[in-house]
Design a protein around this motif. Structure first.
Motif, PDB file in Angstrom:
ATOM      1  N   ASP A  64       0.823  -1.200   0.000  1.00  0.00           N
ATOM      2  CA  ASP A  64       0.000   0.000   0.000  1.00  0.00           C
ATOM      3  C   ASP A  64       0.861   1.257   0.000  1.00  0.00           C
ATOM      4  OD1 ASP A  64      -0.108   1.443   2.892  1.00  0.00           O
ATOM      5  OD2 ASP A  64       0.254  -0.707   3.116  1.00  0.00           O
ATOM      6  N   GLY A  65       0.268   2.331  -0.517  1.00  0.00           N
ATOM      7  CA  GLY A  65       1.003   3.570  -0.677  1.00  0.00           C
ATOM      8  C   GLY A  65       1.477   4.191   0.623  1.00  0.00           C
ATOM      9  N   LEU A  66       0.746   3.990   1.705  1.00  0.00           N
ATOM     10  CA  LEU A  66       1.143   4.594   2.981  1.00  0.00           C
ATOM     11  C   LEU A  66       2.458   4.018   3.500  1.00  0.00           C
ATOM     12  CD1 LEU A  66      -2.258   4.859   4.872  1.00  0.00           C
ATOM     13  CD2 LEU A  66      -1.032   6.647   3.624  1.00  0.00           C
ATOM     14  N   SER A  67       2.646   2.703   3.361  1.00  0.00           N
ATOM     15  CA  SER A  67       3.897   2.103   3.816  1.00  0.00           C
ATOM     16  C   SER A  67       5.059   2.524   2.916  1.00  0.00           C
ATOM     17  CB  SER A  67       3.779   0.573   3.866  1.00  0.00           C
ATOM     18  OG  SER A  67       3.588   0.033   2.573  1.00  0.00           O
ATOM     19  N   VAL A  68       4.791   2.648   1.615  1.00  0.00           N
ATOM     20  CA  VAL A  68       5.826   3.136   0.698  1.00  0.00           C
ATOM     21  C   VAL A  68       6.181   4.577   1.050  1.00  0.00           C
ATOM     22  CG1 VAL A  68       6.400   3.660  -1.699  1.00  0.00           C
ATOM     23  CG2 VAL A  68       5.109   1.590  -1.157  1.00  0.00           C
ATOM     24  N   LEU A  69       5.172   5.384   1.327  1.00  0.00           N
ATOM     25  CA  LEU A  69       5.402   6.775   1.716  1.00  0.00           C
ATOM     26  C   LEU A  69       6.314   6.853   2.935  1.00  0.00           C
ATOM     27  CD1 LEU A  69       4.763   9.856   1.721  1.00  0.00           C
ATOM     28  CD2 LEU A  69       2.718   9.298   3.067  1.00  0.00           C
ATOM     29  N   ALA A  70       6.046   6.032   3.941  1.00  0.00           N
ATOM     30  CA  ALA A  70       6.858   6.051   5.164  1.00  0.00           C
ATOM     31  C   ALA A  70       8.317   5.723   4.862  1.00  0.00           C
ATOM     32  CB  ALA A  70       6.290   5.064   6.179  1.00  0.00           C
ATOM     33  N   ASP A  71       8.544   4.736   3.998  1.00  0.00           N
ATOM     34  CA  ASP A  71       9.913   4.359   3.673  1.00  0.00           C
ATOM     35  C   ASP A  71      10.615   5.438   2.843  1.00  0.00           C
ATOM     36  OD1 ASP A  71       9.685   2.033   5.055  1.00  0.00           O
ATOM     37  OD2 ASP A  71       9.413   0.737   3.301  1.00  0.00           O
ATOM     38  N   ASP A  88     -12.287  10.641  -4.836  1.00  0.00           N
ATOM     39  CA  ASP A  88     -12.359  11.953  -4.210  1.00  0.00           C
ATOM     40  C   ASP A  88     -12.820  11.821  -2.757  1.00  0.00           C
ATOM     41  OD1 ASP A  88     -14.963  11.301  -4.562  1.00  0.00           O
ATOM     42  OD2 ASP A  88     -15.539  13.089  -5.678  1.00  0.00           O
ATOM     43  N   ALA A  89     -12.906  10.574  -2.264  1.00  0.00           N
ATOM     44  CA  ALA A  89     -13.275  10.354  -0.859  1.00  0.00           C
ATOM     45  C   ALA A  89     -12.491   9.154  -0.332  1.00  0.00           C
ATOM     46  CB  ALA A  89     -14.776  10.116  -0.736  1.00  0.00           C
ATOM     47  N   ASP A  90     -11.200   9.238  -0.430  1.00  0.00           N
ATOM     48  CA  ASP A  90     -10.340   8.132  -0.032  1.00  0.00           C
ATOM     49  C   ASP A  90      -9.953   8.279   1.433  1.00  0.00           C
ATOM     50  OD1 ASP A  90      -7.976   6.441   0.352  1.00  0.00           O
ATOM     51  OD2 ASP A  90      -8.095   6.165  -1.808  1.00  0.00           O
ATOM     52  N   GLU A  91     -10.273   7.260   2.225  1.00  0.00           N
ATOM     53  CA  GLU A  91     -10.031   7.337   3.665  1.00  0.00           C
ATOM     54  C   GLU A  91      -8.552   7.369   4.012  1.00  0.00           C
ATOM     55  OE1 GLU A  91     -10.512   2.910   2.655  1.00  0.00           O
ATOM     56  OE2 GLU A  91     -11.378   4.842   2.053  1.00  0.00           O
ATOM     57  N   HIS A  92      -7.670   7.065   3.053  1.00  0.00           N
ATOM     58  CA  HIS A  92      -6.239   7.034   3.345  1.00  0.00           C
ATOM     59  C   HIS A  92      -5.582   8.409   3.224  1.00  0.00           C
ATOM     60  CE1 HIS A  92      -6.405   2.743   3.564  1.00  0.00           C
ATOM     61  NE2 HIS A  92      -6.675   2.580   2.296  1.00  0.00           N
ATOM     62  N   LEU A  93      -6.289   9.394   2.687  1.00  0.00           N
ATOM     63  CA  LEU A  93      -5.641  10.662   2.371  1.00  0.00           C
ATOM     64  C   LEU A  93      -5.191  11.424   3.614  1.00  0.00           C
ATOM     65  CD1 LEU A  93      -7.803  11.924  -0.633  1.00  0.00           C
ATOM     66  CD2 LEU A  93      -5.644  10.671  -0.659  1.00  0.00           C
ATOM     67  N   ALA A 133      -9.578  18.230  -1.770  1.00  0.00           N
ATOM     68  CA  ALA A 133      -9.174  19.137  -0.694  1.00  0.00           C
ATOM     69  C   ALA A 133     -10.041  18.959   0.539  1.00  0.00           C
ATOM     70  CB  ALA A 133      -9.228  20.590  -1.174  1.00  0.00           C
ATOM     71  N   ARG A 134     -11.370  18.947   0.363  1.00  0.00           N
ATOM     72  CA  ARG A 134     -12.259  18.837   1.517  1.00  0.00           C
ATOM     73  C   ARG A 134     -12.079  17.498   2.221  1.00  0.00           C
ATOM     74  NH1 ARG A 134     -16.838  21.376   3.056  1.00  0.00           N
ATOM     75  NH2 ARG A 134     -15.628  23.180   2.404  1.00  0.00           N
ATOM     76  N   THR A 135     -11.894  16.412   1.450  1.00  0.00           N
ATOM     77  CA  THR A 135     -11.703  15.097   2.050  1.00  0.00           C
ATOM     78  C   THR A 135     -10.451  15.062   2.911  1.00  0.00           C
ATOM     79  OG1 THR A 135     -12.791  14.002   0.196  1.00  0.00           O
ATOM     80  CG2 THR A 135     -11.355  12.646   1.558  1.00  0.00           C
ATOM     81  N   VAL A 136      -9.362  15.639   2.395  1.00  0.00           N
ATOM     82  CA  VAL A 136      -8.099  15.648   3.134  1.00  0.00           C
ATOM     83  C   VAL A 136      -8.230  16.443   4.423  1.00  0.00           C
ATOM     84  CG1 VAL A 136      -5.711  16.447   3.079  1.00  0.00           C
ATOM     85  CG2 VAL A 136      -6.671  15.295   1.095  1.00  0.00           C
ATOM     86  N   VAL A 137      -8.756  17.643   4.319  1.00  0.00           N
ATOM     87  CA  VAL A 137      -8.854  18.509   5.490  1.00  0.00           C
ATOM     88  C   VAL A 137      -9.822  17.938   6.516  1.00  0.00           C
ATOM     89  CG1 VAL A 137      -9.555  20.784   6.312  1.00  0.00           C
ATOM     90  CG2 VAL A 137      -8.172  20.582   4.244  1.00  0.00           C
ATOM     91  N   ASP A 138     -10.987  17.460   6.074  1.00  0.00           N
ATOM     92  CA  ASP A 138     -11.956  16.883   7.009  1.00  0.00           C
ATOM     93  C   ASP A 138     -11.372  15.680   7.742  1.00  0.00           C
ATOM     94  OD1 ASP A 138     -13.759  18.787   6.315  1.00  0.00           O
ATOM     95  OD2 ASP A 138     -15.077  17.478   5.155  1.00  0.00           O
ATOM     96  N   GLY A 139     -10.664  14.816   7.008  1.00  0.00           N
ATOM     97  CA  GLY A 139     -10.056  13.653   7.632  1.00  0.00           C
ATOM     98  C   GLY A 139      -9.000  14.045   8.640  1.00  0.00           C
ATOM     99  N   TYR A 140      -8.233  15.069   8.316  1.00  0.00           N
ATOM    100  CA  TYR A 140      -7.189  15.539   9.226  1.00  0.00           C
ATOM    101  C   TYR A 140      -7.809  16.121  10.492  1.00  0.00           C
ATOM    102  CZ  TYR A 140      -2.751  17.700  10.597  1.00  0.00           C
ATOM    103  OH  TYR A 140      -1.606  18.055  11.262  1.00  0.00           O
ATOM    104  N   LEU A 141      -8.876  16.884  10.323  1.00  0.00           N
ATOM    105  CA  LEU A 141      -9.535  17.478  11.481  1.00  0.00           C
ATOM    106  C   LEU A 141     -10.169  16.411  12.366  1.00  0.00           C
ATOM    107  CD1 LEU A 141     -11.213  20.610   9.862  1.00  0.00           C
ATOM    108  CD2 LEU A 141      -9.225  20.559  11.369  1.00  0.00           C
ATOM    109  N   ARG A 142     -10.747  15.371  11.751  1.00  0.00           N
ATOM    110  CA  ARG A 142     -11.322  14.286  12.544  1.00  0.00           C
ATOM    111  C   ARG A 142     -10.239  13.604  13.370  1.00  0.00           C
ATOM    112  NH1 ARG A 142     -14.354  13.200   7.929  1.00  0.00           N
ATOM    113  NH2 ARG A 142     -12.895  11.567   7.315  1.00  0.00           N
ATOM    114  N   ALA A 143      -9.084  13.387  12.741  1.00  0.00           N
ATOM    115  CA  ALA A 143      -7.985  12.740  13.458  1.00  0.00           C
ATOM    116  C   ALA A 143      -7.524  13.605  14.626  1.00  0.00           C
ATOM    117  CB  ALA A 143      -6.819  12.468  12.507  1.00  0.00           C
ATOM    118  N   GLN A 144      -7.474  14.919  14.412  1.00  0.00           N
ATOM    119  CA  GLN A 144      -7.070  15.811  15.496  1.00  0.00           C
ATOM    120  C   GLN A 144      -8.072  15.786  16.639  1.00  0.00           C
ATOM    121  OE1 GLN A 144      -6.320  19.705  13.717  1.00  0.00           O
ATOM    122  NE2 GLN A 144      -4.156  19.334  14.020  1.00  0.00           N
ATOM    123  N   SER A 145      -9.364  15.711  16.307  1.00  0.00           N
ATOM    124  CA  SER A 145     -10.381  15.718  17.352  1.00  0.00           C
ATOM    125  C   SER A 145     -10.315  14.468  18.216  1.00  0.00           C
ATOM    126  CB  SER A 145     -11.778  15.831  16.724  1.00  0.00           C
ATOM    127  OG  SER A 145     -12.120  14.642  16.032  1.00  0.00           O
TER     128      SER A 145
END
Length: 225
Positions: A64-71, A88-93, A133-145
């Protein structure tokens, strides 16, 4: 940047996507594709070719792209990494944002826009396709909350919008909607150089270091509905 061209690496599990993007990006003035590969090959190819920008698929079956990103971000001289998605609504973003991704692009991005976005990334910018853009920001804000220690301070801890001029507020709102500098310039009928100056000022006043963080702050300050 000392190189005469921006060196780009494309990571995707679909050969048609890889080769299609290679043809498009190699056709841009000032960019050169130095490697195309799948997820498991990405780190080795990055070490060998040392790309400036990596276009990385979020979802791949082998890795998956997230593990590649980390490396990739863990390399001694890490490249700038932009995530590619067809969704446009990917939970991984939002997870990719926290993992150090500098951009989020749809695979159907128009070639002329893709050229600008790659060069913006190579210059140290942060880019988000308007549709994600909205998906990324909303997901980030949810994680912060869900992480109280990352919440903004109730008073005085986080710079607000009071110090922004009306024009700077307009620029911030459009930035939070995912518009590029040229698109903001067109919307506000001002020059792109003026937009860049406004963006730099906004980042400084908000105490953030990039456009993604500024977009998140705009949502935190409820400037964007």
């Amino acid at each position: 940047m000392n190189r005469s061209a921006v060196h780009v690496m494309i990571v995707d599990d679909e050969v048609l996507i890889r080769e299609g993007l290679r043809r498009i990006v190699d056709g841009f003035d000032g960019t050169r594709v130095v490697a195309v590969c799948t997820g498991p090959e990405a780190v080795g190819e990055a070490r060998e070719h040392r790309p400036d920008v990596v276009l990385l698929d979020v979802r791949m079956p082998d890795r998956d792209g997230l593990s590649v990103l980390a490396d990739l971000r863990g390399l001694p001289d890490p490249p700038v990494v932009a995530m590619l998605t067809t969704f446009d609504a990917d939970e991984h973003l939002s997870a990719a944002l926290r993992g150090g991704a500098a951009g989020f692009l749809l695979k159907d991005t128009a070639p002329e826009q893709l050229e600008y976005l790659i060069k913006e990334l190579a210059a140290g910018g942060r880019v988000i396709a308007p549709k994600v853009a909205r998906t990324v920001v909303d997901g980030y804000l949810r994680a912060q909350s869900e992480e109280p220690e990352h919440r903004p301070a109730a008073s005085g801890g986080v710079p607000g919008a009071d110090g922004l001029t009306p024009r700077e507020r307009e620029v911030l709102v459009l930035l939070a909607e995912g518009l590029s500098n040229s698109e903001i310039a067109g919307r506000l009928l001002i020059g792109t150089t003026t937009v860049k100056d406004h963006v730099s000022t906004v980042l400084g006043k908000l105490g953030v270091t990039n456009r993604v963080q500024a977009a998140v702050r705009a949502h935190q300050l409820r400037l964007v509905p």
